[in-house]
Design an enzyme around this catalytic site. Structure first.
Site, PDB file in Angstrom:
ATOM      1  CB  THR A 138      -7.315  -5.755   9.529  1.00  0.00           C
ATOM      2  OG1 THR A 138      -7.835  -7.118   8.762  1.00  0.00           O
ATOM      3  CG2 THR A 138      -7.628  -4.649   8.750  1.00  0.00           C
ATOM      4  NE  ARG A 141      -2.354  -5.863   7.248  1.00  0.00           N
ATOM      5  CZ  ARG A 141      -3.443  -6.640   6.481  1.00  0.00           C
ATOM      6  NH1 ARG A 141      -4.067  -7.455   7.415  1.00  0.00           N
ATOM      7  NH2 ARG A 141      -3.877  -6.212   5.538  1.00  0.00           N
ATOM      8  CD  GLU A 199      -8.739  -9.275  -3.718  1.00  0.00           C
ATOM      9  OE1 GLU A 199      -7.672  -9.735  -3.338  1.00  0.00           O
ATOM     10  OE2 GLU A 199      -9.768  -9.058  -2.925  1.00  0.00           O
ATOM     11  CE  LYS A 237      -3.919  -2.194   2.304  1.00  0.00           C
ATOM     12  NZ  LYS A 237      -4.922  -2.097   3.383  1.00  0.00           N
ATOM     13  CG  HIS A 242      -5.539  -6.375   0.000  1.00  0.00           C
ATOM     14  ND1 HIS A 242      -6.786  -6.115   0.691  1.00  0.00           N
ATOM     15  CD2 HIS A 242      -5.718  -7.075  -1.211  1.00  0.00           C
ATOM     16  CE1 HIS A 242      -7.643  -7.146   0.058  1.00  0.00           C
ATOM     17  NE2 HIS A 242      -6.921  -7.404  -1.206  1.00  0.00           N
ATOM     18  NE  ARG A 265      -7.350 -13.571   5.404  1.00  0.00           N
ATOM     19  CZ  ARG A 265      -7.430 -12.325   5.272  1.00  0.00           C
ATOM     20  NH1 ARG A 265      -7.231 -11.740   4.323  1.00  0.00           N
ATOM     21  NH2 ARG A 265      -8.348 -11.738   6.368  1.00  0.00           N
ATOM     22  CG  ASN A 274      -3.652  -2.437   6.818  1.00  0.00           C
ATOM     23  OD1 ASN A 274      -3.663  -2.102   5.536  1.00  0.00           O
ATOM     24  ND2 ASN A 274      -4.698  -3.213   6.974  1.00  0.00           N
ATOM     25  CG  PHE A 325     -13.511   1.102   6.651  1.00  0.00           C
ATOM     26  CD1 PHE A 325     -12.939   0.679   5.481  1.00  0.00           C
ATOM     27  CD2 PHE A 325     -14.011   0.559   7.484  1.00  0.00           C
ATOM     28  CE1 PHE A 325     -13.066  -0.554   5.047  1.00  0.00           C
ATOM     29  CE2 PHE A 325     -14.270  -1.158   7.325  1.00  0.00           C
ATOM     30  CZ  PHE A 325     -13.721  -1.591   5.966  1.00  0.00           C
TER      31      PHE A 325
HETATM   32  P1  CMP Z   1      -7.647  -4.583   3.406  1.00  0.00           P
HETATM   33  O1  CMP Z   1      -7.111  -6.175   3.511  1.00  0.00           O
HETATM   34  O2  CMP Z   1      -6.858  -3.851   2.261  1.00  0.00           O
HETATM   35  O3  CMP Z   1      -9.117  -4.522   3.279  1.00  0.00           O
HETATM   36  C1  CMP Z   1      -9.979  -3.330   3.333  1.00  0.00           C
HETATM   37  C2  CMP Z   1      -9.000  -2.440   4.259  1.00  0.00           C
HETATM   38  O4  CMP Z   1      -9.780  -1.379   4.866  1.00  0.00           O
HETATM   39  C3  CMP Z   1      -8.296  -2.823   5.229  1.00  0.00           C
HETATM   40  O5  CMP Z   1      -7.256  -3.821   4.800  1.00  0.00           O
HETATM   41  C4  CMP Z   1      -8.192  -1.603   6.188  1.00  0.00           C
HETATM   42  O6  CMP Z   1      -6.753  -1.338   5.738  1.00  0.00           O
HETATM   43  C5  CMP Z   1      -9.229  -0.947   5.796  1.00  0.00           C
HETATM   44  N1  CMP Z   1      -9.666  -0.236   6.889  1.00  0.00           N
HETATM   45  C6  CMP Z   1     -10.008   0.703   7.399  1.00  0.00           C
HETATM   46  N2  CMP Z   1     -10.690   1.094   8.569  1.00  0.00           N
HETATM   47  C7  CMP Z   1     -11.090  -0.228   8.908  1.00  0.00           C
HETATM   48  C8  CMP Z   1     -11.803  -0.757   9.847  1.00  0.00           C
HETATM   49  N3  CMP Z   1     -12.368   0.042  10.642  1.00  0.00           N
HETATM   50  N4  CMP Z   1     -12.134  -2.150   9.634  1.00  0.00           N
HETATM   51  C9  CMP Z   1     -11.399  -3.008   8.900  1.00  0.00           C
HETATM   52  N5  CMP Z   1     -10.716  -2.586   7.791  1.00  0.00           N
HETATM   53  C10 CMP Z   1     -10.579  -1.018   7.887  1.00  0.00           C
END
Ligand code: CMP
Length: 202
Positions: free
Chosen positions: A155, A166, A190, A73, A179, A149, A176, A121
């Site tokens: 996350t 992370r 994807e 990212k 992805h 993962r 973070n 979000f």
């Molecule tokens: P990602 O795996 O890229 O998929 C969705 C993204 O939304 C997640 O990682 C986070 O970086 C982002 N995100 C931001 N806020 C939230 C939240 N409150 N809960 C989950 N994902 C969030």
């Protein structure tokens, strides 16, 4: 491609459960659909198909080679961390079989994260993802979707285990660093979103 991979090629969008193990499904996105034998096993097995938590009768079945979509990212590219993060993937046995650096458009970011459109979000997530370059990549390896993962960590970096990407690098739940696809179906979709089959070289 490694032995066994072609035998496991299947198009998930046609429904993994509808195909026998070893089916090869032709089609534009077949390349993206390295859905493993494990996917079919998981569907039939409420406890999950692989690893230590798998039901006893499945624990002897070797993990299948899979492909998953990964994104480094904007917070990672901004801090010049792409090599350090790739070293964690490679150290965990994941192979980078396709990779491209690009700056996502607003439209691409909204489409990619379409599943989160209704989440509070979403707007901030899209703004963040277009705030700088990203690196999109296909990772390949045994049980790659789950393995990636695990290597990424939770996350929210506050909940991520020690040694995960992370925990090591993420700045916040939004910034973070990485992805990763969360299911065989998501991986197929994807990977196809960013890569043509000819760009993936295993
Ligand atoms: P990602 O795996 O890229 O998929 C969705 C993204 O939304 C997640 O990682 C986070 O970086 C982002 N995100 C931001 N806020 C939230 C939240 N409150 N809960 C989950 N994902 C969030």
């Amino acid at each position: 491609a490694p032995a066994g991979v072609h035998a496991q090629l299947r198009a998930v969008q046609q429904g993994a459960a509808g195909h026998a193990e070893g089916d090869v499904v032709e089609g534009q996105q077949a390349h993206a659909a390295y859905v493993c034998a494990a996917a079919a096993r998981r569907k039939g097995c409420p406890g999950g198909g692989v690893g230590l938590n798998a039901p006893q009768h499945l624990q002897d079945i070797p993990m299948a080679t899979e492909r998953t979509l990964s994104i480094l990212k904007p917070d990672a590219t901004r801090r010049n961390l792409t090599g350090k993060i790739n070293a964690v993937f490679e150290g965990a046995g994941l192979r980078i079989v396709a990779q491209r650096r690009l700056h996502l458009s607003q439209q691409q970011a909204e489409a990619f994260y379409g599943a989160h459109r209704e989440r509070g979000f979403f707007k901030d997530l899209v703004s963040f993802m277009v705030s700088g370059p990203v690196v999109v990549q296909v990772l390949e390896g045994a049980d790659a979707i789950a393995q990636n993962r695990k290597v990424m960590g939770a996350t929210n970096p506050a909940n991520a285990d020690a040694g995960t990407i992370r925990k090591l690098f993420a700045e916040s739940i939004e910034a973070n660093s990485v992805h990763g696809s969360d299911s065989p179906e998501a991986a197929a979709h994807e990977i196809g979103f960013f890569f043509a089959g000819t760009e993936i070289v295993g």
